[in-house]
Design a protein around this motif. Structure first.
Motif, PDB file in Angstrom:
ATOM      1  N   TYR A 278       0.841  -1.205   0.000  1.00 26.13           N
ATOM      2  CA  TYR A 278       0.000   0.000   0.000  1.00 26.13           C
ATOM      3  C   TYR A 278       0.877   1.257   0.000  1.00 26.13           C
TER       4      TYR A 278
ATOM      5  N   ILE B 143       2.806   1.646  -3.471  1.00 25.83           N
ATOM      6  CA  ILE B 143       2.012   2.045  -4.632  1.00 25.83           C
ATOM      7  C   ILE B 143       1.335   3.403  -4.439  1.00 25.83           C
ATOM      8  N   CYS B 144       0.832   3.633  -3.231  1.00 29.50           N
ATOM      9  CA  CYS B 144       0.092   4.878  -2.986  1.00 29.50           C
ATOM     10  C   CYS B 144       0.994   6.055  -2.621  1.00 29.50           C
TER      11      CYS B 144
ATOM     12  N   PHE C  30      -7.284   0.415  -1.308  1.00 36.36           N
ATOM     13  CA  PHE C  30      -6.554   1.648  -1.608  1.00 36.36           C
ATOM     14  C   PHE C  30      -5.589   1.450  -2.773  1.00 36.36           C
ATOM     15  N   ILE C  31      -4.966   0.280  -2.825  1.00 35.89           N
ATOM     16  CA  ILE C  31      -4.023  -0.022  -3.908  1.00 35.89           C
ATOM     17  C   ILE C  31      -4.742  -0.024  -5.258  1.00 35.89           C
TER      18      ILE C  31
ATOM     19  N   ALA D  15      -5.594   3.422  -6.333  1.00 42.36           N
ATOM     20  CA  ALA D  15      -4.407   4.125  -6.837  1.00 42.36           C
ATOM     21  C   ALA D  15      -4.046   3.654  -8.239  1.00 42.36           C
TER      22      ALA D  15
ATOM     23  N   ARG E 141      -6.057   5.216 -10.954  1.00 40.33           N
ATOM     24  CA  ARG E 141      -5.758   6.625 -11.205  1.00 40.33           C
ATOM     25  C   ARG E 141      -4.467   6.835 -11.998  1.00 40.33           C
ATOM     26  N   ILE E 142      -3.466   5.984 -11.799  1.00 44.94           N
ATOM     27  CA  ILE E 142      -2.136   6.320 -12.320  1.00 44.94           C
ATOM     28  C   ILE E 142      -1.613   5.399 -13.414  1.00 44.94           C
ATOM     29  N   CYS E 143      -2.193   4.223 -13.599  1.00 45.54           N
ATOM     30  CA  CYS E 143      -1.611   3.242 -14.509  1.00 45.54           C
ATOM     31  C   CYS E 143      -2.178   3.312 -15.920  1.00 45.54           C
TER      32      CYS E 143
END
Length: 297
Positions: A120, A123-124, A217-218, A221, A224-226
């Motif tokens: 977590y 990655i976050c 949460f992972i 995240a 949102r970013i990958c």
């Protein structure tokens, strides 16, 4: 004080059909060798490769050691009882097996949550990962894991020592686990059952919920970013871990959440194979693949 007249127990084993004992012996011997050698290779690789002295690999090292202790405390004796006619284990031997299994069970559950937290943070909060998961934090987390596991194991072992066993002495299982031991007690086991229930709620259900929250949460995240390809790889990594965690927690919660009188040992023995044999064997395979994917990503 323990006033038991029983000095040894008879372990019935996984099955009582003598015709299948030879086949089961070969199967479980192969499984034990895969689990032991796989986890031992991880231990050796991480210890001797200084580039792997990072928090995520140190946690993987701890998991491998726990799995070695878990399988070694159960499977060799299980294999021995398949070969001999006298399937006995001394009272002290049974208690020792019980202690190490209970310790490894508690340690693995808490460590799964710790690994989920490590991922977590990675990655976050990738830019702050080195600051948050530093050497001191890693040592502190492992110290907490070991302390909780040792406390849990000591409490249950001491409570078992306070029970009286006056016969019968036949354990309808393939190792010395809490439910079949409590079923043989001549004295009240209410306190034992309450402590087992409390441990199941706190360690099993609590850690499982925390692990799922971390991966929630992972996943958020990742969304949102990958990139699309990155999402597929990340989801593949997360799903394999969650499947493994579910395969471990589900049978543990199922086994220990019920009172002793409701156990059906023939079915529960098969369920116990999942968290005593299957998961420790899959851990080095899946976690090593996951770590490789994480490093490449």
């Amino acid at each position: 004080m323990n006033h038991s007249t029983v000095t040894e127990f008879i372990i019935l084993g996984l099955i009582t059909n003598s015709k299948l004992q030879g086949l089961l012996f070969v199967i479980f011997l192969c499984i034990y060798l895969v689990a032991f050698l796989g986890n031992m290779l991880i231990v050796i690789a991480i210890i001797y490769n200084t580039t792997l002295h990072t928090p995520m690999y140190v946690l993987l090292l701890a998991l491998a050691i726990i799995d070695i202790i878990c399988t070694t405390s159960i499977i060799p004796k299980m294999l021995w009882t398949m070969l001999v006619a006298e399937k006995t284990i001394s009272f002290r031997g049974c208690l020792s097996q019980f202690f190490f299994f209970t310790w490894s069970l508690g340690a693995e559950m808490v460590l799964f949550t710790t690994i989920a937290y490590d991922r977590y943070v990675a990655i976050c909060f990738p830019l702050r990962y080195g600051t948050i998961m530093n050497h001191h934090m890693c040592v502190a987390l492992l110290g907490i894991v070991m302390a909780i596991a040792l406390t849990n194991s000591c409490v249950h072992t001491v409570l078992i020592l306070k029970l009286n066993f006056c016969g019968p002495n036949i354990i309808n299982h393939f190792f010395c686990e809490i439910p079949p031991i409590l079923a043989l007690s001549c004295s009240p086991v209410r306190v034992n059952e309450e402590m087992v229930y409390a441990a199941d709620i706190i360690l099993a259900m609590g850690d499982f919920i925390l692990t799922c929250i971390s991966y929630g949460f992972i996943i958020a995240a990742i969304l949102r970013i990958c990139t699309t390809e990155g999402k597929k790889k990340a989801f593949s990594t997360c799903s394999s871990h969650l499947i493994l965690v579910s395969l471990y927690y589900s049978p543990v919660i199922y086994t220990y959440i019920r009172p002793t009188t409701s156990y059906t040992f023939e079915k529960d023995k098969v369920v116990a194979v999942l968290y005593t044999v299957v998961t420790p064997t899959l851990n080095p395979i899946l976690y090593s693949l996951e770590q490789g994917d994480s490093d490449r990503n």
